[in-house]
Motif scaffolding. Structure first.
Motif, PDB file in Angstrom:
ATOM      1  N   THR A 156       0.843  -1.197   0.000  1.00  0.00           N
ATOM      2  CA  THR A 156       0.000   0.000   0.000  1.00  0.00           C
ATOM      3  C   THR A 156       0.884   1.255   0.000  1.00  0.00           C
ATOM      4  N   GLY A 157       2.088   1.133   0.560  1.00  0.00           N
ATOM      5  CA  GLY A 157       3.041   2.250   0.528  1.00  0.00           C
ATOM      6  C   GLY A 157       3.416   2.594  -0.913  1.00  0.00           C
ATOM      7  N   ALA A 158       3.585   1.562  -1.741  1.00  0.00           N
ATOM      8  CA  ALA A 158       3.924   1.772  -3.155  1.00  0.00           C
ATOM      9  C   ALA A 158       2.766   2.468  -3.870  1.00  0.00           C
ATOM     10  N   ASP A 159       1.540   2.065  -3.569  1.00  0.00           N
ATOM     11  CA  ASP A 159       0.367   2.711  -4.188  1.00  0.00           C
ATOM     12  C   ASP A 159       0.280   4.173  -3.765  1.00  0.00           C
ATOM     13  N   PHE A 160       0.521   4.402  -2.487  1.00  0.00           N
ATOM     14  CA  PHE A 160       0.423   5.769  -1.970  1.00  0.00           C
ATOM     15  C   PHE A 160       1.461   6.667  -2.642  1.00  0.00           C
ATOM     16  N   ALA A 161       2.685   6.149  -2.785  1.00  0.00           N
ATOM     17  CA  ALA A 161       3.774   6.955  -3.348  1.00  0.00           C
ATOM     18  C   ALA A 161       3.435   7.444  -4.759  1.00  0.00           C
ATOM     19  N   LYS A 162       2.646   6.639  -5.494  1.00  0.00           N
ATOM     20  CA  LYS A 162       2.273   7.026  -6.868  1.00  0.00           C
ATOM     21  C   LYS A 162       1.446   8.305  -6.904  1.00  0.00           C
ATOM     22  N   THR A 163       0.843   8.670  -5.773  1.00  0.00           N
ATOM     23  CA  THR A 163      -0.017   9.858  -5.763  1.00  0.00           C
ATOM     24  C   THR A 163       0.771  11.151  -5.454  1.00  0.00           C
ATOM     25  N   ILE A 164       2.074  11.013  -5.174  1.00  0.00           N
ATOM     26  CA  ILE A 164       2.866  12.211  -4.839  1.00  0.00           C
ATOM     27  C   ILE A 164       3.401  12.843  -6.126  1.00  0.00           C
ATOM     28  N   PRO A 165       3.085  14.120  -6.354  1.00  0.00           N
ATOM     29  CA  PRO A 165       3.514  14.761  -7.599  1.00  0.00           C
ATOM     30  C   PRO A 165       5.036  14.771  -7.764  1.00  0.00           C
ATOM     31  N   ASN A 166       5.471  14.332  -8.944  1.00  0.00           N
ATOM     32  CA  ASN A 166       6.898  14.366  -9.328  1.00  0.00           C
ATOM     33  C   ASN A 166       7.863  13.626  -8.404  1.00  0.00           C
ATOM     34  N   ALA A 167       7.350  12.688  -7.640  1.00  0.00           N
ATOM     35  CA  ALA A 167       8.264  11.930  -6.779  1.00  0.00           C
ATOM     36  C   ALA A 167       8.993  10.900  -7.636  1.00  0.00           C
ATOM     37  N   LYS A 168      10.223  10.554  -7.242  1.00  0.00           N
ATOM     38  CA  LYS A 168      10.941   9.489  -7.937  1.00  0.00           C
ATOM     39  C   LYS A 168      10.835   8.259  -7.041  1.00  0.00           C
ATOM     40  N   ILE A 169      10.108   7.257  -7.535  1.00  0.00           N
ATOM     41  CA  ILE A 169       9.834   6.097  -6.683  1.00  0.00           C
ATOM     42  C   ILE A 169      10.830   4.974  -6.958  1.00  0.00           C
ATOM     43  N   ILE A 170      11.468   4.494  -5.908  1.00  0.00           N
ATOM     44  CA  ILE A 170      12.408   3.376  -6.038  1.00  0.00           C
ATOM     45  C   ILE A 170      11.751   2.188  -5.325  1.00  0.00           C
ATOM     46  N   THR A 171      11.622   1.041  -6.020  1.00  0.00           N
ATOM     47  CA  THR A 171      10.939  -0.093  -5.399  1.00  0.00           C
ATOM     48  C   THR A 171      11.945  -1.132  -4.909  1.00  0.00           C
ATOM     49  N   TYR A 172      11.576  -1.792  -3.833  1.00  0.00           N
ATOM     50  CA  TYR A 172      12.434  -2.795  -3.206  1.00  0.00           C
ATOM     51  C   TYR A 172      11.648  -4.086  -3.025  1.00  0.00           C
ATOM     52  N   ASN A 173      12.375  -5.205  -3.150  1.00  0.00           N
ATOM     53  CA  ASN A 173      11.745  -6.510  -2.967  1.00  0.00           C
ATOM     54  C   ASN A 173      11.435  -6.797  -1.523  1.00  0.00           C
ATOM     55  N   SER A 174      12.355  -6.367  -0.672  1.00  0.00           N
ATOM     56  CA  SER A 174      12.163  -6.713   0.727  1.00  0.00           C
ATOM     57  C   SER A 174      12.227  -5.456   1.576  1.00  0.00           C
ATOM     58  N   GLY A 175      11.347  -5.379   2.550  1.00  0.00           N
ATOM     59  CA  GLY A 175      11.226  -4.212   3.411  1.00  0.00           C
ATOM     60  C   GLY A 175      12.548  -3.672   3.940  1.00  0.00           C
ATOM     61  N   PRO A 176      13.314  -4.481   4.660  1.00  0.00           N
ATOM     62  CA  PRO A 176      14.494  -3.939   5.333  1.00  0.00           C
ATOM     63  C   PRO A 176      15.505  -3.271   4.389  1.00  0.00           C
ATOM     64  N   ASP A 177      15.536  -3.650   3.123  1.00  0.00           N
ATOM     65  CA  ASP A 177      16.519  -3.077   2.189  1.00  0.00           C
ATOM     66  C   ASP A 177      16.352  -1.575   1.998  1.00  0.00           C
ATOM     67  N   PHE A 178      15.098  -1.074   2.002  1.00  0.00           N
ATOM     68  CA  PHE A 178      14.957   0.359   1.753  1.00  0.00           C
ATOM     69  C   PHE A 178      15.492   1.192   2.910  1.00  0.00           C
ATOM     70  N   PHE A 179      15.447   0.626   4.103  1.00  0.00           N
ATOM     71  CA  PHE A 179      15.985   1.374   5.232  1.00  0.00           C
ATOM     72  C   PHE A 179      17.501   1.504   5.132  1.00  0.00           C
ATOM     73  N   GLN A 180      18.122   0.460   4.633  1.00  0.00           N
ATOM     74  CA  GLN A 180      19.568   0.499   4.422  1.00  0.00           C
ATOM     75  C   GLN A 180      19.913   1.614   3.426  1.00  0.00           C
ATOM     76  N   ASP A 181      19.166   1.673   2.329  1.00  0.00           N
ATOM     77  CA  ASP A 181      19.407   2.687   1.306  1.00  0.00           C
ATOM     78  C   ASP A 181      19.113   4.096   1.823  1.00  0.00           C
ATOM     79  N   LEU A 182      18.112   4.213   2.672  1.00  0.00           N
ATOM     80  CA  LEU A 182      17.780   5.506   3.266  1.00  0.00           C
ATOM     81  C   LEU A 182      18.931   5.952   4.161  1.00  0.00           C
ATOM     82  N   HIS A 183      19.412   5.033   4.931  1.00  0.00           N
ATOM     83  CA  HIS A 183      20.527   5.302   5.831  1.00  0.00           C
ATOM     84  C   HIS A 183      21.767   5.730   5.053  1.00  0.00           C
ATOM     85  N   ASN A 184      22.010   5.076   3.924  1.00  0.00           N
ATOM     86  CA  ASN A 184      23.183   5.390   3.086  1.00  0.00           C
ATOM     87  C   ASN A 184      23.032   6.677   2.293  1.00  0.00           C
ATOM     88  N   GLY A 185      21.838   7.262   2.298  1.00  0.00           N
ATOM     89  CA  GLY A 185      21.632   8.505   1.570  1.00  0.00           C
ATOM     90  C   GLY A 185      21.241   8.311   0.114  1.00  0.00           C
TER      91      GLY A 185
END
Ligand code: ARG
Length: 270
Positions: A156-185
């Motif tokens: 549902t987070g992926a669906d929600f992100a689609k409604t944000i104007p001009n956002a660049k959406i990066i998709t991840y297979n597994s939940g914990p991976d996006f936090f790692q990428d967020l942490h890394n900047g």
């Protein structure tokens, strides 16, 4: 002259068939608690969603929803066999009826109800924005515009992100991976289920991150089943029982240390 061999052969097949039939019946009577009987539910879960379901270092499957699913099944005289599946594959697996049910923080949505069924809601949830601790400018929906946002595929987070104007959406297979990428900047924010993220931040599993206080949505989790499932009534009855006899509250407090939220019996979705 009568050919004895010709006469006996057809009977031999009959005899063999009878033996097979006898063997099958004997097996079924002696081992009634196998996969195919209706006393045990095959339930899919994605064990990367702490603390709802995850694996201990020893490989044991644990979590709020593991305890809850077992209690619900037990309340109606069933047992559970868990099967690990990636979150993204859960709905198609249910549609193909390869499992009896799935529990994995699955939000009940109108869209999903077109292809699968859900039990009554058993958990109040919602999406939240997670950012790095030092971030000052992302505070709400509007401040997400034009940002790089990480989400889990099929969520549902992926669906929600689609409604944000001009956002660049990066998709991840597994939940914990996006936090790692967020942490890394590599990304600016993550949109995911608030409760799971807050738990991880609080328990030190996610360092250097913070959850924006205001929730973006209000959602409810349900146990998903194939449409017209013969098990859905029993599952709903099990939820009613654990909600009213205190078992739900006990499991909730074991994992979250707070009082559970009030739950509606039905959602105004259909
Ligand atoms: N509640 C969200 C959804 O239904 C995300 C659930 C993620 N669950 C998981 N096991 N990774 O789309």
């Amino acid at each position: 002259m009568i050919n004895i061999r010709k006469l006996i052969y057809p009977w031999r097949y009959l005899f063999l068939s009878l033996c097979c039939l006898l063997l099958i019946t004997a097996c079924n009577t002696l081992a009634p608690n196998t996969q195919s009987d209706n006393k045990s539910l095959k339930v899919a879960t994605d064990p990367t969603f702490i603390p709802f379901e995850f694996q201990t270092p020893q490989g044991e499957l644990v979590g709020f929803e593991i305890d809850l699913m077992r209690a619900i099944a037990q309340a109606v005289g069933l047992t559970v066999n868990f099967e690990s599946l990636p979150f993204d594959g859960m709905i198609s697996t249910l549609q193909a009826k390869r499992v009896d049910a799935a529990i994995s923080g699955i939000t009940i949505t109108k869209e999903r109800l077109k292809t699968i069924a859900f039990s009554r809601p058993y958990f109040k949830a919602g999406l939240a924005i997670t950012v790095r601790e030092d971030n000052q400018d992302i505070k709400d929906f509007n401040s997400l515009q034009e940002k790089k946002i990480g989400v889990q595929i099929g969520s549902t987070g992926a669906d929600f992100a689609k409604t944000i104007p001009n956002a660049k959406i990066i998709t991840y297979n597994s939940g914990p991976d996006f936090f790692q990428d967020l942490h890394n900047g590599n990304i600016d924010a993550v949109i995911s289920d608030a409760f799971a993220t807050l738990y991880a931040v609080k328990n030190g599993n996610l360092k250097g991150l913070k959850v924006v206080a205001d929730l973006l949505t209000e959602e409810y989790y349900g146990i998903a089943t194939p449409q017209n499932s013969p098990h859905l009534d029993a599952i709903n009855k099990g939820i009613d029982i654990v909600l009213s006899n205190g078992t739900y509250k006990q499991i909730y407090q074991k994992w979250f240390n707070v009082e559970p939220s009030q739950l509606p019996v039905e959602l105004p979705l259909k």
